[in-house]
Enzyme design. Structure first.
Site, PDB file in Angstrom:
ATOM      1  N   ALA A   1      75.192  61.236  39.542  1.00  0.00           N
ATOM      2  CA  ALA A   1      76.083  62.559  40.298  1.00  0.00           C
ATOM      3  C   ALA A   1      76.075  63.211  39.643  1.00  0.00           C
ATOM      4  O   ALA A   1      75.103  62.610  38.375  1.00  0.00           O
ATOM      5  CB  ALA A   1      77.640  61.584  39.894  1.00  0.00           C
ATOM      6  N   LYS A   2      76.273  64.386  39.549  1.00  0.00           N
ATOM      7  CA  LYS A   2      76.259  65.242  38.616  1.00  0.00           C
ATOM      8  C   LYS A   2      77.547  66.192  38.883  1.00  0.00           C
ATOM      9  O   LYS A   2      77.784  66.138  40.102  1.00  0.00           O
ATOM     10  CB  LYS A   2      74.681  65.847  38.602  1.00  0.00           C
ATOM     11  CG  LYS A   2      74.422  67.158  37.004  1.00  0.00           C
ATOM     12  CD  LYS A   2      73.823  65.784  35.833  1.00  0.00           C
ATOM     13  CE  LYS A   2      73.794  66.581  34.790  1.00  0.00           C
ATOM     14  NZ  LYS A   2      73.171  66.106  34.125  1.00  0.00           N
ATOM     15  N   GLY A   3      77.056  66.820  38.309  1.00  0.00           N
ATOM     16  CA  GLY A   3      78.948  67.934  38.237  1.00  0.00           C
ATOM     17  C   GLY A   3      78.782  69.233  37.276  1.00  0.00           C
ATOM     18  O   GLY A   3      77.886  69.227  36.879  1.00  0.00           O
TER      19      GLY A   3
END
Ligand code: NAD
Length: 410
Positions: free
Chosen positions: A99-101
């Site tokens: 994931a990444k944000g």
């Protein structure tokens, strides 16, 4: 960035003769969330920032990946980085997807109060999709331990229970892990040491060049220096410093801790960030930003081993030039995986509420890094491909196998 990530996946899918349906599924992130983050600024204005959280793949477990605050953050970049996190976690065998944000903002121009209010609102907007068994954020560019403490607190206040396992890279006092701050640089050091042995490069006296003197580069430089390598040049965003006899990294670190730049170090010559990459050396560690080794300078790289401390420092064209010259490139998803490895250890410690000694963490990190390195080298020899291709083949295959075993719902 997303185009490069997709092109890499497509090439590996072809090599692996991947099931076309699974290939299609891996090209798309499983979940993407865009949120607006209204934030009260110190001068009374209301600013509305845009935030993202992308979960690329949830096949092997909850998702894991950093949060970055930067004006360049956009959905494409975050999606590409989430995909890379899936491969990185799969490569070193963690029970996670990627994931990444991030938030599109200039954190360098914001006060602590503004950063705290923005972080808390962002956390509450993505609260539905994060959690210790759902998606576990960590620091990335312009976020740090304090950001993670605010995220952990916001999540815990909403849930009504203190939940340290919702983020990693926290302060030690709040359930952080010993060794986490050093983990990425230490992981780089472990794989480089293994590669040096494979290439008959003795560590004692080996000439090492490090571009970027931050969390990753400074730790790696310190460990190489302590191993009696000759760290001949280091740099930061202001430029670099070069000494053919080797720099005293302990002293450079001490000066750096006082808030200076490596360029203030007196015992060496000034060198630019372009020149530093072209120095003749045994080991080159690009540990600053992406896109540093390109088709324009790749043929002037004179290192025997390049270990990618940064994410994406070598462009695909440069990769081909380096491969043709016989330069060994240890790819980012392997070289800098130590950070997520110890993040995983932190999460495990939080869930068990039982904390390990630093030597146990470093030993386990070494095992994870060396065994991944050995698997990548073995496949690259078997398939006659470079290390990046081999690493991606192992990673993508692991996720694809998981998808095949789970099948398609409904
Ligand atoms: P950092 O902010 O601590 O350090 C970055 C360093 O690079 C600083 O010394 C900065 O001055 C320097 N720098 C910036 N632009 C530069 C340029 N153009 N030329 C030379 N130096 C420059 O960041 P970090 O955490 O060390 O991360 C560095 C890279 O490693 C990033 O690509 C990051 O995504 C990657 N990475 C970091 C971790 C981690 O755990 N910190 C894990 C995996 C990957």
């Amino acid at each position: 960035m997303l185009e490069v990530a997709l092109a890499q996946l497509d090439a590996v899918a072809e090599r692996l003769a991947l099931d076309p349906g699974i290939h299609k599924r891996l090209r798309q992130p499983q979940r993407s969330l865009i949120v607006s983050v209204p934030t009260l600024m110190d001068d009374g204005r209301l600013e509305v920032f845009t935030g993202f959280r992308v979960q690329h793949d949830l096949t092997l477990g909850p998702t894991k990946g950093g949060i970055r605050y930067h004006p360049g953050v956009n959905l494409g970049e975050v999606t590409a980085l989430a995909m890379l996190m899936s491969w990185k976690c799969a490569l070193i065998g963690l029970p996670y997807g990627g994931a990444k944000g991030g938030i599109c903002c200039d954190a360098t121009r914001m006060s602590q109060g503004e950063l705290e209010r923005m972080t808390r609102r962002y956390t509450s907007e993505i609260l539905l999709v994060i959690g210790p068994d759902q998606d576990i954020p960590a620091p990335d560019l312009y976020t740090n331990e304090q950001t993670m403490a605010w995220m952990m607190d916001t999540y815990s206040m909403h849930r009504g229970i203190t939940t340290p396992g919702v983020v990693t890279g926290k302060p030690l006092l709040l359930g952080g892990s010993l060794g986490r701050a050093e983990a990425t640089g230490r992981g780089v050091y472990y794989v480089v040491k293994a590669a040096a042995r494979d290439h008959d490069v003795p560590m004692k006296g080996a000439r090492v060049v490090v571009q970027g003197f931050g969390n990753v580069g400074a730790v790696a430089a310190k460990l190489f220096y302590e191993e009696d390598c000759r760290v001949i040049a280091v740099s930061d965003s202001k430029g670099g410093i070069y000494n053919a006899n080797g720099l005293n990294i302990a002293q450079v670190l001490a000066e750096d801790a006082e808030g200076g730049s490596v360029t203030q170090h007196r015992d060496g010559d000034r060198i630019s960030n372009e020149e530093i990459l072209e120095l003749e050396c045994d080991i080159l560690i690009p540990a600053a930003t992406e896109g540093q080794i390109t088709r324009k300078n790749a043929d002037r790289i004179r290192a025997r081993i390049v270990a990618e401390g940064a994410n994406g420092p070598t462009t695909p064209e440069a990769d081909q030039i380096l491969a043709a010259k016989g330069t060994t490139v240890i790819p980012d998803i392997l070289a800098n995986a130590g950070g997520v490895a110890v993040s995983y250890f932190e999460w495990v410690q939080d869930l068990q509420q039982y904390f390990w000694h630093e030597h146990q963490i470093n030993e386990r990190l070494s095992e994870v890094m060396i065994s991944a390195y050995q698997r990548v080298v073995a496949l690259s020899r078997k398939e006659q491909v470079d290390l990046r291709t081999a690493a991606l083949m192992l990673a993508v295959k692991r996720v694809a196998d998981g998808k095949r075993l789970r099948g398609l719902y409904p």
